[in-house]
Design an enzyme around this catalytic site. Structure first.
Site, PDB file in Angstrom:
ATOM      1  N   GLY A  56       1.000  -1.293  -0.118  1.00 56.42           N
ATOM      2  CA  GLY A  56      -0.032   0.370  -0.453  1.00 56.42           C
ATOM      3  C   GLY A  56       0.556   0.899   0.440  1.00 56.42           C
ATOM      4  O   GLY A  56       2.025   1.352  -0.241  1.00 56.42           O
ATOM      5  N   SER A  57       0.077   2.244   0.521  1.00 55.45           N
ATOM      6  CA  SER A  57       1.395   3.883   0.565  1.00 55.45           C
ATOM      7  C   SER A  57       2.480   3.258   1.707  1.00 55.45           C
ATOM      8  O   SER A  57       2.597   2.969   2.275  1.00 55.45           O
ATOM      9  CB  SER A  57       0.092   5.108   1.303  1.00 55.45           C
ATOM     10  OG  SER A  57      -0.936   4.537   2.232  1.00 55.45           O
ATOM     11  N   THR A  58       3.010   4.207   0.660  1.00 55.64           N
ATOM     12  CA  THR A  58       4.499   4.418   1.620  1.00 55.64           C
ATOM     13  C   THR A  58       3.552   4.998   3.381  1.00 55.64           C
ATOM     14  O   THR A  58       4.537   4.734   4.569  1.00 55.64           O
ATOM     15  CB  THR A  58       5.702   5.773   1.306  1.00 55.64           C
ATOM     16  OG1 THR A  58       5.884   4.787   0.207  1.00 55.64           O
ATOM     17  CG2 THR A  58       6.172   5.522   2.124  1.00 55.64           C
ATOM     18  N   GLU A  59       2.621   6.531   3.293  1.00 51.45           N
ATOM     19  CA  GLU A  59       2.046   6.887   4.450  1.00 51.45           C
ATOM     20  C   GLU A  59       2.108   5.182   5.185  1.00 51.45           C
ATOM     21  O   GLU A  59       1.910   5.196   6.679  1.00 51.45           O
ATOM     22  CB  GLU A  59       1.435   7.863   4.396  1.00 51.45           C
ATOM     23  CG  GLU A  59       0.573   8.401   5.111  1.00 51.45           C
ATOM     24  CD  GLU A  59      -0.279   9.171   4.214  1.00 51.45           C
ATOM     25  OE1 GLU A  59      -0.638   9.072   3.297  1.00 51.45           O
ATOM     26  OE2 GLU A  59      -1.461  10.023   5.272  1.00 51.45           O
ATOM     27  N   GLY A  74       2.640   2.145   4.679  1.00 54.08           N
ATOM     28  CA  GLY A  74       3.560   1.509   5.913  1.00 54.08           C
ATOM     29  C   GLY A  74       3.860   1.553   7.249  1.00 54.08           C
ATOM     30  O   GLY A  74       4.795   0.672   7.996  1.00 54.08           O
ATOM     31  N   GLU A  81       5.518  -3.213   0.831  1.00 52.66           N
ATOM     32  CA  GLU A  81       5.695  -2.650  -0.311  1.00 52.66           C
ATOM     33  C   GLU A  81       4.954  -1.574  -0.597  1.00 52.66           C
ATOM     34  O   GLU A  81       3.780  -2.145  -0.760  1.00 52.66           O
ATOM     35  CB  GLU A  81       5.253  -4.310  -1.957  1.00 52.66           C
ATOM     36  CG  GLU A  81       5.377  -4.312  -2.793  1.00 52.66           C
ATOM     37  CD  GLU A  81       4.941  -3.636  -3.991  1.00 52.66           C
ATOM     38  OE1 GLU A  81       4.820  -2.463  -4.783  1.00 52.66           O
ATOM     39  OE2 GLU A  81       3.985  -4.296  -4.604  1.00 52.66           O
ATOM     40  N   GLU A  92       3.801  10.517  -4.900  1.00 53.19           N
ATOM     41  CA  GLU A  92       2.972   9.584  -5.663  1.00 53.19           C
ATOM     42  C   GLU A  92       1.355   9.966  -6.210  1.00 53.19           C
ATOM     43  O   GLU A  92       0.711  10.211  -5.198  1.00 53.19           O
ATOM     44  CB  GLU A  92       3.463   8.364  -5.175  1.00 53.19           C
ATOM     45  CG  GLU A  92       2.540   7.374  -6.228  1.00 53.19           C
ATOM     46  CD  GLU A  92       2.895   5.741  -5.801  1.00 53.19           C
ATOM     47  OE1 GLU A  92       2.217   5.830  -4.012  1.00 53.19           O
ATOM     48  OE2 GLU A  92       2.615   4.689  -6.111  1.00 53.19           O
TER      49      GLU A  92
END
Ligand code: ADP
Length: 504
Positions: A255-258, A260, A277, A408
């Site tokens: 999912g999103s880095t945030e 994550g 990921e 992104e």
């Protein structure tokens, strides 16, 4: 199985199979310990058809109480159930059987995916579902090949005998996104089950339907109860509870880095293993010596495939100065020819974005780009006022530091930028917090390999883009993630090594 039909699907498209109407339109329960159950709270949530914005179905809203039951079931199945005693060969056979069952229901899955996510039905048929099937098959073969080693000891000499065992990591929580719902479930479940783990899978709240159908086939294939549990619910409730649960040994997240970063914090409580990921802002680089037609088509597909809702979307298009105008014109022409339509339309090249939230986000990025001086060569607007359609959008006159170049977007928006030479682009391409993937277009083999080495990314495509294979590891450098999915590398995520040392 529940039979009460609560809400009829509202897709206007022709050709939906009656059993799909029935499946998506019937209130769906979760799979916990081999039973189809409602949430403990009794709550449910609606899923929407992104092509119309209307309600498509209704799904149990699991939260921490349901996650807890699912984790307990997974723990029992891991420690005591038939799964824990099954031979590696039998496990592999079950996973292969699941792949066969998905294949028998390929059209059904493709339709569910198109209705729930909005993607072109034709794409789900040839990409999402076959790749999911192949992933299970590829992984199943590893079931009999995950092994430890005998170890030649360094100092202890011949009085000792030592070997390693490679054992399953245990109960795994898997949290997946909405962009490739079934495929992401396959990427996660395939290797975890192959390694002998048990799983609590939480699909995205936007697209839970294919995971629930998969749950039915998991039962049909004969997986013992509790080996795979599917808990539907929101990220902040069900997802967060799974990431924080003290009896989960490992959490795997896409999912999103945030989010994550939130997962990492949540996992700290019991120091569970974490794989991530995450997002990307992938460079796609066209040199003047590339096959022009191939590169232009490739650059177009790299960004617009799955409506740009790919973590590896080629969203930063770097083009060698002397061919910049030609490539921009070419990509613009191809963009013009993409038919934006409902996923069931046979001509559909791009469907709606997944949600109104996603639509707002993408439009917000385009607006911010324009405010900061970007030129919209093509696209830039919402299409119609029904559903979440947006035009594929090509921006020029953009530069490092602008939000559209740095962040992104996760939508069909590409920023095209000229570069002078290989040294300049080699620096520019890595000027990002992300490192998931990138593309290089050139006929010069040396240049291609030089660039591949210089690129700080987990995947480099040369004269192609978005090429996936179950045997090829995928994952991120930098803030694009931890660990690699697929290939033999994925078993690093789902196994742990035990050293056994014996005094002779
Ligand atoms: P997107 O922003 O593209 O929707 P997210 O990263 O928010 O992607 O979502 C990916 C998955 O993570 C979904 O299954 C979602 O429900 C889940 N999720 C969202 N927030 C959290 C959270 N705080 N903890 C755990 N999972 C979450």
């Amino acid at each position: 199985m529940p039979t009460e039909t609560l809400i009829a699907p509202t897709a206007t498209s022709e050709g939906i199979k009656p059993e799909i109407r029935e499946f998506v339109g019937t209130h769906r329960r979760m799979l916990i310990d081999g039973q189809w159950v409602n949430a403990k709270s009794g709550d449910s949530f609606r899923v929407y058809n992104p092509a119309t914005g209307e309600v498509l179905g209704n799904v149990a809203a699991g939260d921490s109480a349901d996650v807890d039951l699912a984790v307990k079931a997974a723990r029992r199945a891991f420690e005591h159930g038939p799964w824990s005693r099954m031979t590696h060969g039998e496990r592999g056979k079950l996973i292969w059987k699941l792949a066969d069952l998905i294949e028998e229901n390929l059209e059904e899955f493709a339709q569910i995916e198109s209705l729930d996510n909005g993607k072109p039905l034709a794409v789900a048929r040839v990409a999402d579902i076959p790749l999911a099937i192949d992933n299970f098959r590829y992984m199943s073969g590893w079931a009999t090949k995950i092994e430890g080693q005998t170890v030649s000891l360094s100092n202890l000499g011949q009085d000792f005998f030592a070997y390693t065992l490679r054992e399953p990591v245990g109960v795994v929580g898997q949290i997946i996104p909405w962009n490739f719902p079934l495929l992401m479930a396959a990427w996660k479940l395939g290797p975890a089950l192959t390694a002998g783990c048990t799983v609590v899978l939480k699909p995205a709240e936007q697209t839970p339907l294919s995971a629930l159908r998969l749950g039915e086939l998991i039962e049909k294939a004969g997986f013992p109860p509790g080996v795979v549990n599917v808990v539907t619910g929101y990220g902040e409730t069900a997802g967060a509870a799974l990431a924080a649960h003290p009896d989960v040994d490992k959490v795997a997240f896409t999912g999103s880095t945030e989010v994550g970063k939130l997962i990492v914090h949540a996992a700290a409580g019991n120091l569970k293993k974490v794989s991530l990921e995450l997002g990307g802002k992938s460079p796609n680089i066209v040199f003047a010596d590339a096959d022009m037609e191939m590169a232009i088509q490739g650059a177009t597909n790299a960004i617009y495939f799955n409506h740009g809702q790919c973590c590896c979307a080629g969203s930063r298009l770097y083009v060698e100065e002397k061919i910049f105008d030609k490539v921009v014109e070419g990509v613009g022409e191809k963009t013009k020819n993409i038919k934006v339509a409902e996923g069931f339309d046979p001509q559909c090249g791009m469907g709606p974005l997944v949600s109104d939230e996603q639509l707002e986000r993408v439009l917000g990025f385009i607006e911010s780009g324009e405010k900061e001086g970007a030129k919209t060569v093509i696209g830039g607007h919402r299409l119609g006022d029904r559903g979440y359609f947006v035009e594929p959008t090509l921006l020029t006159n953009v530069r490092t530091g602008m939000k559209v170049v740095e962040e992104e977007i996760f939508g069909p928006v590409v920023c095209a930028m000229p570069f002078k030479d290989i040294d300049q682009v080699a620096t520019q391409m890595n000027r990002t917090a992300y490192g998931l993937a990138g593309g290089i277009w050139t006929k010069d083999v040396s240049k291609a390999h030089r660039m591949a080495r210089a690129m700080k990314a987990g995947t480099v495509w040369i004269n192609c883009y978005n090429v996936f294979d179950a045997a090829l590891p995928f994952g991120g450098y930098k803030q694009s993630g931890w660990g690699r999915e697929m290939g033999r590398e994925v078993f690093e995520l789902y196994t742990q090594v035990k050293s056994v040392c014996l005094k002779i």
